[in-house]
Scaffold this active site. Structure first.
Site, PDB file in Angstrom:
ATOM      1  N   TYR A   7     -35.915  35.180   2.240  1.00 16.37           N
ATOM      2  CA  TYR A   7     -36.004  33.820   2.756  1.00 16.37           C
ATOM      3  C   TYR A   7     -34.936  33.521   3.806  1.00 16.37           C
ATOM      4  O   TYR A   7     -34.918  32.436   4.373  1.00 16.37           O
ATOM      5  CB  TYR A   7     -35.839  32.816   1.609  1.00 16.37           C
ATOM      6  CG  TYR A   7     -34.544  33.046   0.861  1.00 16.37           C
ATOM      7  CD1 TYR A   7     -33.343  32.509   1.323  1.00 16.37           C
ATOM      8  CD2 TYR A   7     -34.517  33.845  -0.273  1.00 16.37           C
ATOM      9  CE1 TYR A   7     -32.151  32.760   0.672  1.00 16.37           C
ATOM     10  CE2 TYR A   7     -33.337  34.095  -0.928  1.00 16.37           C
ATOM     11  CZ  TYR A   7     -32.157  33.550  -0.460  1.00 16.37           C
ATOM     12  OH  TYR A   7     -30.973  33.807  -1.101  1.00 16.37           O
ATOM     13  N   THR A   9     -31.591  35.762   6.217  1.00  9.38           N
ATOM     14  CA  THR A   9     -31.279  36.597   7.384  1.00  9.38           C
ATOM     15  C   THR A   9     -32.070  37.893   7.430  1.00  9.38           C
ATOM     16  O   THR A   9     -32.054  38.578   8.455  1.00  9.38           O
ATOM     17  CB  THR A   9     -29.773  36.923   7.454  1.00  9.38           C
ATOM     18  OG1 THR A   9     -29.409  37.759   6.361  1.00  9.38           O
ATOM     19  CG2 THR A   9     -28.932  35.655   7.468  1.00  9.38           C
ATOM     20  N   GLU A  82     -26.764  42.496  -0.821  1.00  8.22           N
ATOM     21  CA  GLU A  82     -26.704  41.150  -1.386  1.00  8.22           C
ATOM     22  C   GLU A  82     -25.606  41.002  -2.451  1.00  8.22           C
ATOM     23  O   GLU A  82     -25.528  39.974  -3.108  1.00  8.22           O
ATOM     24  CB  GLU A  82     -28.061  40.760  -1.986  1.00  8.22           C
ATOM     25  CG  GLU A  82     -29.205  40.782  -0.994  1.00  8.22           C
ATOM     26  CD  GLU A  82     -29.157  39.649   0.030  1.00  8.22           C
ATOM     27  OE1 GLU A  82     -28.157  38.910   0.083  1.00  8.22           O
ATOM     28  OE2 GLU A  82     -30.129  39.503   0.781  1.00  8.22           O
TER      29      GLU A  82
END
Length: 160
Positions: A7, A9, A82
């Site tokens: 959702y 970069t 992440e």
């Protein structure tokens, strides 16, 4: 193969999209555009203007993004990228299909519900809940909060 909903970069046209195309990270196949069934606060925070999907179901917007099918190597890379599980957690999310790429007998129809993993966070600064929320992230949007990839900022959870 695992389905992942992006959702921020990592979406097409965004600053880290190239990472989804880099074969040294693994394989990622674009499947669909979709949005979350539940509302979530999608905020932009930190000195780097990072998009965060806060794991607070029922608040914010139905967030729009893209579904990718990734191999184990790409999944491992995405977990690293992440900072999972320290910064983001990989959790399942229900999605409504807006557009599916490719056609066969198993293709979900527009409006169908599917499930994929999403990188969301339960670890955030309390003031982030007061930040504006977005339905769709665009680093180059009129909000003026362009994402920066500044490695000199060591803890992305520090407030701006």
């Amino acid at each position: 193969m695992t389905c992942v909903f992006v959702y921020g970069t990592l979406k097409t046209g965004q600053p880290n999209y190239y990472r989804m195309l880099d074969a040294t990270n693994g394989t990622a196949k674009f499947l669909a555009r979709a949005r979350t069934v539940d509302k979530y606060p999608l905020v932009i925070a930190t000195k780097n203007n990072v998009p965060f999907l806060l794991n607070v179901p029922g608040e914010g917007h139905r967030v729009q993004g893209e579904i990718y099918e990734v191999d184990d190597k790409m999944l491992k890379f995405l977990d690293w990228f992440e900072s999972c599980p320290k910064m983001y957690q990989r959790t399942p999310v229900k999605l409504e299909v807006n557009e599916w790429v490719g056609r066969d007998e198993n293709t979900p129809k527009v409006g169908s519900l599917v499930e994929a993993f999403v990188y969301s966070t339960t670890t955030y600064q309390p003031e982030w809940l007061r930040n504006p929320t977005y339905e769709s992230y665009d680093s180059y949007g009129d909000h003026g909060l362009k994402y920066t990839d500044d490695d000199s900022i060591s803890d992305p959870h520090q407030s701006c």
